[in-house]
Design a protein around this motif. Structure first.
Motif, PDB file in Angstrom:
ATOM      1  N   LYS A   1       0.834  -1.213   0.000  1.00 44.93           N
ATOM      2  CA  LYS A   1       0.000   0.000   0.000  1.00 44.93           C
ATOM      3  C   LYS A   1       0.866   1.259   0.000  1.00 44.93           C
ATOM      4  O   LYS A   1       0.522   2.259  -0.591  1.00 44.93           O
ATOM      5  CB  LYS A   1      -0.910   0.005   1.224  1.00 44.93           C
ATOM      6  N   ASP A   2       2.008   1.194   0.678  1.00 45.61           N
ATOM      7  CA  ASP A   2       2.937   2.315   0.772  1.00 45.61           C
ATOM      8  C   ASP A   2       3.910   2.255  -0.409  1.00 45.61           C
ATOM      9  O   ASP A   2       4.686   1.306  -0.529  1.00 45.61           O
ATOM     10  CB  ASP A   2       3.684   2.234   2.098  1.00 45.61           C
ATOM     11  N   GLN A   3       3.894   3.264  -1.264  1.00 44.93           N
ATOM     12  CA  GLN A   3       4.780   3.294  -2.436  1.00 44.93           C
ATOM     13  C   GLN A   3       6.254   3.241  -2.047  1.00 44.93           C
ATOM     14  O   GLN A   3       7.073   2.726  -2.802  1.00 44.93           O
ATOM     15  CB  GLN A   3       4.497   4.538  -3.281  1.00 44.93           C
ATOM     16  N   ALA A   4       6.615   3.766  -0.891  1.00 44.09           N
ATOM     17  CA  ALA A   4       8.011   3.722  -0.443  1.00 44.09           C
ATOM     18  C   ALA A   4       8.465   2.277  -0.207  1.00 44.09           C
ATOM     19  O   ALA A   4       9.656   1.981  -0.267  1.00 44.09           O
ATOM     20  CB  ALA A   4       8.188   4.542   0.825  1.00 44.09           C
ATOM     21  N   ALA A   5       7.535   1.381   0.048  1.00 41.38           N
ATOM     22  CA  ALA A   5       7.857  -0.034   0.277  1.00 41.38           C
ATOM     23  C   ALA A   5       7.983  -0.815  -1.026  1.00 41.38           C
ATOM     24  O   ALA A   5       8.335  -1.990  -1.008  1.00 41.38           O
ATOM     25  CB  ALA A   5       6.786  -0.673   1.154  1.00 41.38           C
ATOM     26  N   PHE A   6       7.718  -0.166  -2.141  1.00 42.28           N
ATOM     27  CA  PHE A   6       7.772  -0.837  -3.448  1.00 42.28           C
ATOM     28  C   PHE A   6       9.216  -0.873  -3.942  1.00 42.28           C
ATOM     29  O   PHE A   6       9.663  -0.058  -4.730  1.00 42.28           O
ATOM     30  CB  PHE A   6       6.849  -0.119  -4.441  1.00 42.28           C
ATOM     31  N   ARG A   7       9.982  -1.834  -3.419  1.00 42.65           N
ATOM     32  CA  ARG A   7      11.370  -2.095  -3.783  1.00 42.65           C
ATOM     33  C   ARG A   7      11.574  -3.603  -3.811  1.00 42.65           C
ATOM     34  O   ARG A   7      11.061  -4.330  -2.953  1.00 42.65           O
ATOM     35  CB  ARG A   7      12.357  -1.481  -2.785  1.00 42.65           C
ATOM     36  N   GLN A   8      12.343  -4.075  -4.771  1.00 44.45           N
ATOM     37  CA  GLN A   8      12.631  -5.502  -4.874  1.00 44.45           C
ATOM     38  C   GLN A   8      13.425  -5.920  -3.643  1.00 44.45           C
ATOM     39  O   GLN A   8      14.447  -5.316  -3.319  1.00 44.45           O
ATOM     40  CB  GLN A   8      13.428  -5.773  -6.162  1.00 44.45           C
ATOM     41  N   ARG A   9      12.944  -6.928  -2.933  1.00 42.23           N
ATOM     42  CA  ARG A   9      13.554  -7.355  -1.675  1.00 42.23           C
ATOM     43  C   ARG A   9      14.892  -8.061  -1.912  1.00 42.23           C
ATOM     44  O   ARG A   9      14.978  -8.977  -2.733  1.00 42.23           O
ATOM     45  CB  ARG A   9      12.637  -8.313  -0.916  1.00 42.23           C
ATOM     46  N   LEU A  10      15.901  -7.657  -1.168  1.00 41.96           N
ATOM     47  CA  LEU A  10      17.213  -8.305  -1.237  1.00 41.96           C
ATOM     48  C   LEU A  10      17.136  -9.746  -0.742  1.00 41.96           C
ATOM     49  O   LEU A  10      17.941 -10.580  -1.128  1.00 41.96           O
ATOM     50  CB  LEU A  10      18.230  -7.518  -0.402  1.00 41.96           C
ATOM     51  N   GLU A  11      16.161 -10.043   0.097  1.00 44.78           N
ATOM     52  CA  GLU A  11      15.990 -11.385   0.654  1.00 44.78           C
ATOM     53  C   GLU A  11      14.883 -12.169  -0.057  1.00 44.78           C
ATOM     54  O   GLU A  11      14.364 -13.142   0.487  1.00 44.78           O
ATOM     55  CB  GLU A  11      15.671 -11.281   2.153  1.00 44.78           C
ATOM     56  N   GLY A  12      14.517 -11.760  -1.265  1.00 44.73           N
ATOM     57  CA  GLY A  12      13.444 -12.422  -2.010  1.00 44.73           C
ATOM     58  C   GLY A  12      13.679 -13.897  -2.265  1.00 44.73           C
ATOM     59  O   GLY A  12      12.738 -14.669  -2.423  1.00 44.73           O
ATOM     60  N   HIS A  13      14.941 -14.310  -2.283  1.00 48.07           N
ATOM     61  CA  HIS A  13      15.260 -15.723  -2.504  1.00 48.07           C
ATOM     62  C   HIS A  13      14.730 -16.620  -1.381  1.00 48.07           C
ATOM     63  O   HIS A  13      14.550 -17.815  -1.582  1.00 48.07           O
ATOM     64  CB  HIS A  13      16.772 -15.900  -2.654  1.00 48.07           C
ATOM     65  N   ARG A  14      14.450 -16.046  -0.234  1.00 47.39           N
ATOM     66  CA  ARG A  14      13.976 -16.856   0.903  1.00 47.39           C
ATOM     67  C   ARG A  14      12.551 -17.372   0.704  1.00 47.39           C
ATOM     68  O   ARG A  14      12.154 -18.321   1.374  1.00 47.39           O
ATOM     69  CB  ARG A  14      14.083 -16.054   2.186  1.00 47.39           C
TER      70      ARG A  14
END
Length: 185
Positions: free
Chosen positions: A92-105
Motif C-alpha cells: 500500500k505504501d509506495q516507499a515499500a515498493f522495492r525488490q527485496r534483497l531477501e526475495g530468494h527466501r
C-alpha cells in the motif's frame, strides 16, 4: 515489474521481476529464479561465450500465468500471478515498493505455487559474442538487447533493489554477475 524488451526472434517480449517478495523472473512463458539465472550465466565466459542450462518453468498458456495488473490492483487473482499476489499483495505504501534483497527466501513457497501452474523445464542459455547472439530458451537477443536484460536484473528491475539507488545494494549473486559481465551497479 516486468517490462517490454526487444528481441531478435520474437519482437517485443516481457521480462522481469513480478513481485517484490520473490526473486523469480518471467520471460514471456518462462519463469526462473534470479539466483539460478545469475549462477547459470557465471558458467558462461563473457568474452568467449558458451552454453549452460538454467532450471525453470514453462506455462502452457497466458491464462495459467494470470493477470498481473488485476492481481496488483487486488481485483483479479487468476492463475499463477493471482495466487502469488494473494500470498504477497502489492504494498500500500509506495516507499515499500522495492525488490527485496531477501526475495530468494520465499523460493520454496513460490516453487510450490509454480508447480501447480507450470511444468519444470531446462532452459538453455547460449552466448555467442562472435555472432552478436544470446539465447534464453527460444528467445534470441543481440548483444545490446541481452545487455539490457542483465542491466535490468542488476538494478533490481523496476522499482530497483532495496537500497540500490542510495548505495548500489543488490544480492551477492547479482553483484557477482555484474562484475563478471561488466555491468555497472
Amino acid at each position: 515489474m516486468p517490462l517490454a524488451f526487444p528481441s531478435r526472434s520474437h519482437g517485443t517480449i516481457v521480462f522481469g521481476f513480478y513481485n517484490i517478495e520473490t526473486d523469480s523472473l518471467l520471460l514471456e512463458d518462462l519463469s526462473f529464479f534470479c539466483t539460478d539465472f545469475c549462477g547459470t550465466l557465471a558458467e558462461i565466459p563473457p568474452t568467449s561465450g558458451g552454453r549452460a542450462d538454467l532450471r525453470g518453468y514453462r506455462f502452457a498458456s497466458r491464462r495459467a500465468i494470470g493477470d498481473l495488473v488485476g492481481a496488483i490492483r487486488g481485483e483479479r487473482f487468476e492463475g499463477y500471478l493471482g495466487e502469488v499476489y494473494r500470498r504477497w499483495p502489492f504494498p500500500k505504501d509506495q516507499a515499500a515498493f522495492r525488490q527485496r534483497l531477501e526475495g530468494h527466501r520465499t523460493r520454496p513457497e513460490v516453487e510450490r505455487v509454480l508447480a501447480r501452474w507450470a511444468r519444470r523445464v531446462t532452459i538453455p542459455i547460449t552466448w555467442t559474442p562472435a555472432r552478436d547472439l544470446a539465447t534464453i530458451g527460444p528467445y534470441e537477443f543481440s548483444t545490446t538487447q541481452f545487455r539490457a536484460l542483465l542491466e535490468y536484473v542488476v538494478r533490481g528491475g523496476y522499482p530497483t533493489w532495496e537500497g540500490f539507488l542510495e548505495r548500489g545494494a543488490c544480492p551477492p549473486w547479482v553483484a557477482t554477475l555484474a562484475k563478471a559481465w561488466g555491468v555497472a551497479t
